[in-house]
Scaffold this motif. Structure first.
Motif, PDB file in Angstrom:
ATOM      1  N   LYS A  13       0.832  -1.147  -0.223  1.00  0.00           N
ATOM      2  CA  LYS A  13      -0.040  -0.017  -0.207  1.00  0.00           C
ATOM      3  C   LYS A  13       1.065   1.328  -0.137  1.00  0.00           C
ATOM      4  N   TYR A  14       2.021   1.014   0.075  1.00  0.00           N
ATOM      5  CA  TYR A  14       3.014   2.312   0.222  1.00  0.00           C
ATOM      6  C   TYR A  14       3.672   2.360  -1.092  1.00  0.00           C
ATOM      7  N   ILE A  15       3.700   3.757  -1.697  1.00  0.00           N
ATOM      8  CA  ILE A  15       4.054   3.970  -3.152  1.00  0.00           C
ATOM      9  C   ILE A  15       5.247   5.005  -3.025  1.00  0.00           C
ATOM     10  N   GLN A  16       6.468   4.363  -3.273  1.00  0.00           N
ATOM     11  CA  GLN A  16       7.586   5.217  -3.304  1.00  0.00           C
ATOM     12  C   GLN A  16       7.632   6.340  -4.155  1.00  0.00           C
ATOM     13  N   HIS A  17       7.902   7.624  -3.899  1.00  0.00           N
ATOM     14  CA  HIS A  17       8.185   8.846  -4.607  1.00  0.00           C
ATOM     15  C   HIS A  17       9.396   9.180  -4.823  1.00  0.00           C
ATOM     16  N   GLU A  18       9.758   9.757  -5.920  1.00  0.00           N
ATOM     17  CA  GLU A  18      11.133  10.285  -6.351  1.00  0.00           C
ATOM     18  C   GLU A  18      11.258  11.617  -5.461  1.00  0.00           C
ATOM     19  N   LEU A  19      12.674  11.713  -5.255  1.00  0.00           N
ATOM     20  CA  LEU A  19      12.908  12.838  -3.990  1.00  0.00           C
ATOM     21  C   LEU A  19      12.831  14.272  -5.088  1.00  0.00           C
ATOM     22  N   PRO A  20      12.116  15.281  -4.497  1.00  0.00           N
ATOM     23  CA  PRO A  20      11.844  16.342  -5.256  1.00  0.00           C
ATOM     24  C   PRO A  20      13.298  17.243  -5.059  1.00  0.00           C
ATOM     25  N   LYS A  21      13.756  18.027  -5.834  1.00  0.00           N
ATOM     26  CA  LYS A  21      14.753  18.927  -5.612  1.00  0.00           C
ATOM     27  C   LYS A  21      14.374  20.108  -4.804  1.00  0.00           C
ATOM     28  N   PHE A  22      15.020  21.009  -4.391  1.00  0.00           N
ATOM     29  CA  PHE A  22      14.724  22.188  -3.580  1.00  0.00           C
ATOM     30  C   PHE A  22      13.998  23.168  -4.346  1.00  0.00           C
ATOM     31  N   THR A  23      12.815  23.297  -4.538  1.00  0.00           N
ATOM     32  CA  THR A  23      12.189  24.334  -5.388  1.00  0.00           C
ATOM     33  C   THR A  23      11.864  25.433  -4.548  1.00  0.00           C
ATOM     34  N   VAL A  24      12.530  26.633  -4.784  1.00  0.00           N
ATOM     35  CA  VAL A  24      12.590  27.797  -3.667  1.00  0.00           C
ATOM     36  C   VAL A  24      12.497  29.154  -4.610  1.00  0.00           C
ATOM     37  N   PHE A  25      12.987  29.271  -5.872  1.00  0.00           N
ATOM     38  CA  PHE A  25      13.269  30.521  -6.277  1.00  0.00           C
ATOM     39  C   PHE A  25      11.912  31.088  -6.809  1.00  0.00           C
ATOM     40  N   LYS A  26      10.703  30.261  -7.216  1.00  0.00           N
ATOM     41  CA  LYS A  26       9.587  30.814  -7.703  1.00  0.00           C
ATOM     42  C   LYS A  26       8.709  31.151  -6.440  1.00  0.00           C
ATOM     43  N   GLN A  27       9.065  30.824  -5.377  1.00  0.00           N
ATOM     44  CA  GLN A  27       8.200  31.128  -4.166  1.00  0.00           C
ATOM     45  C   GLN A  27       8.293  32.682  -3.764  1.00  0.00           C
ATOM     46  N   ASP A  28       9.586  33.348  -4.132  1.00  0.00           N
ATOM     47  CA  ASP A  28       9.788  34.569  -3.716  1.00  0.00           C
ATOM     48  C   ASP A  28      10.022  35.771  -4.782  1.00  0.00           C
ATOM     49  N   CYS A  29       9.021  35.437  -5.708  1.00  0.00           N
ATOM     50  CA  CYS A  29       8.883  36.298  -6.873  1.00  0.00           C
ATOM     51  C   CYS A  29       7.903  37.303  -6.596  1.00  0.00           C
ATOM     52  N   ASP A  30       7.786  38.382  -7.501  1.00  0.00           N
ATOM     53  CA  ASP A  30       6.526  39.217  -7.505  1.00  0.00           C
ATOM     54  C   ASP A  30       5.472  38.829  -8.385  1.00  0.00           C
ATOM     55  N   TYR A  31       4.337  38.427  -7.774  1.00  0.00           N
ATOM     56  CA  TYR A  31       3.286  37.946  -8.735  1.00  0.00           C
ATOM     57  C   TYR A  31       2.356  38.548  -8.879  1.00  0.00           C
ATOM     58  N   LYS A  32       2.523  40.025  -8.847  1.00  0.00           N
ATOM     59  CA  LYS A  32       1.200  40.872  -8.988  1.00  0.00           C
ATOM     60  C   LYS A  32       0.777  40.909 -10.321  1.00  0.00           C
ATOM     61  N   PHE A  33       1.564  40.667 -11.361  1.00  0.00           N
ATOM     62  CA  PHE A  33       1.017  40.630 -12.754  1.00  0.00           C
ATOM     63  C   PHE A  33       0.469  39.228 -13.004  1.00  0.00           C
ATOM     64  N   GLU A  34       0.187  38.305 -12.272  1.00  0.00           N
ATOM     65  CA  GLU A  34      -0.433  36.924 -12.457  1.00  0.00           C
ATOM     66  C   GLU A  34      -1.651  37.196 -13.198  1.00  0.00           C
ATOM     67  N   GLY A  35      -2.495  38.032 -12.822  1.00  0.00           N
ATOM     68  CA  GLY A  35      -3.891  37.750 -13.340  1.00  0.00           C
ATOM     69  C   GLY A  35      -3.962  38.495 -14.593  1.00  0.00           C
ATOM     70  N   GLU A  36      -2.749  39.136 -15.107  1.00  0.00           N
ATOM     71  CA  GLU A  36      -2.961  39.861 -16.501  1.00  0.00           C
ATOM     72  C   GLU A  36      -2.253  38.918 -17.612  1.00  0.00           C
ATOM     73  N   ALA A  37      -1.841  37.635 -17.034  1.00  0.00           N
ATOM     74  CA  ALA A  37      -1.058  36.856 -18.115  1.00  0.00           C
ATOM     75  C   ALA A  37      -1.711  35.794 -18.423  1.00  0.00           C
ATOM     76  N   GLY A  38      -1.634  35.282 -19.600  1.00  0.00           N
ATOM     77  CA  GLY A  38      -2.116  33.955 -20.302  1.00  0.00           C
ATOM     78  C   GLY A  38      -1.216  33.319 -21.040  1.00  0.00           C
ATOM     79  N   GLN A  39      -1.432  32.382 -21.714  1.00  0.00           N
ATOM     80  CA  GLN A  39      -0.693  31.480 -22.643  1.00  0.00           C
ATOM     81  C   GLN A  39      -0.456  32.606 -23.888  1.00  0.00           C
ATOM     82  N   GLY A  40       0.836  32.570 -24.337  1.00  0.00           N
ATOM     83  CA  GLY A  40       1.319  33.261 -25.332  1.00  0.00           C
ATOM     84  C   GLY A  40       1.170  34.958 -25.147  1.00  0.00           C
TER      85      GLY A  40
END
Length: 272
Positions: A13-40
């Protein structure tokens, strides 16, 4: 990836997962433009200069209105990553419940790592401050290099009150860890975000996604406003391929980033 020819064995019943890398850079960015963006899409970001403050002498006329400089930067949603995997439904019936869900988790982690690598690379290449290549092998050498980097950032107008983060590679962290101020026990939120300690009031994080130019790792010190980041479209879609009896899942992630305040991002180029 193949799950064909499953045997009627007992599945844990236990599924092994690959260890993730330390994802930290995107956490500390300026996201205030996110609502204005879309694909392309392209987002135009306006930057304005700082007005000159002058002394006023009562009874004397003031100078003509100053033309404060204005510059523009464009944030393009131009990064596109996807995954697409399937499992034959006969094999799935024999497989352990939760395998597809586990694969979905792994896919999400893999996409997140690509975003983090993108942010680290763009920050490293477009930082306004970069040191020369430096060999660092001792704790004191690491401290001096970090202190010099903070001075460069402060000289550019960044203060100790700004939201600042520094990203260390594992080997650099091992040299520098004794200089960090330990987090208080009530800082569970910071600990959950990967913050290992504080230095000069900046949050310290560790990553193995740091940019490397073939010689040097790029240790980044930046404010939260230095780099703007947007996710455009996040799609996850189950479907049945036309051929065979498989069930499949495909996912698409679109994103982009832009250094909008290069003077608030400093890089220490170093190696062991």
């Amino acid at each position: 990836m193949s799950y064909a020819n499953f045997k009627p064995t007992v599945w844990s019943k236990y599924i092994q997962h690959e260890l993730p890398k330390f994802t930290v850079f995107k956490q500390d960015c300026d996201y205030k433009f996110e609502g204005e963006a879309g694909q392309g899409k392209r987002v135009k970001i306006q930057n304005v200069g700082r007005p000159t403050v002058k002394k006023y002498v009562p009874g004397k006329p003031i100078d003509d209105a100053e033309n404060v400089g204005e510059t523009s930067a464009y944030l393009d949603i131009d990064q596109f990553d996807y995954f697409n995997y399937g499992m034959d439904n006969i094999d799935k019936a024999q497989a352990q419940e939760g395998v597809m869900e586990a694969l979905q988790i792994e896919s999400t982690r893999a996409l997140a790592e690509q975003e983090d690598i993108f942010c680290a690379t763009q920050m490293a290449k477009s930082a306004g401050i970069k040191t020369v290549s430096t060999k660092i092998t001792t704790e004191e050498e690491a401290k001096k290099a970090v202190d010099d980097l903070f001075v460069k950032l402060w000289n550019n107008g960044v203060s100790a009150k700004d939201d600042v983060t520094m990203y260390l590679t594992p080997w650099f962290y091992m040299l520098f860890q004794n200089k960090l101020i330990e987090l208080k026990t009530n800082n569970d939120d910071l600990i959950a975000k990967g913050v290992l300690g504080l230095y000069n009031n900046a949050k310290i994080k560790m990553t193995n996604n740091a940019y490397n130019d073939g010689t040097d790792d790029y240790i980044i010190l930046k404010t939260s406003k230095a780099f703007a980041y947007c996710n455009g479209i996040d799609k996850l879609k189950p479907y049945e391929p036309e051929k065979g009896f498989a069930e499949a899942i495909k996912g698409l992630n679109t994103y982009g980033g832009k250094m909008v305040r290069p003077k608030e991002c400093a890089v220490l180029k170093c190696h062991q």
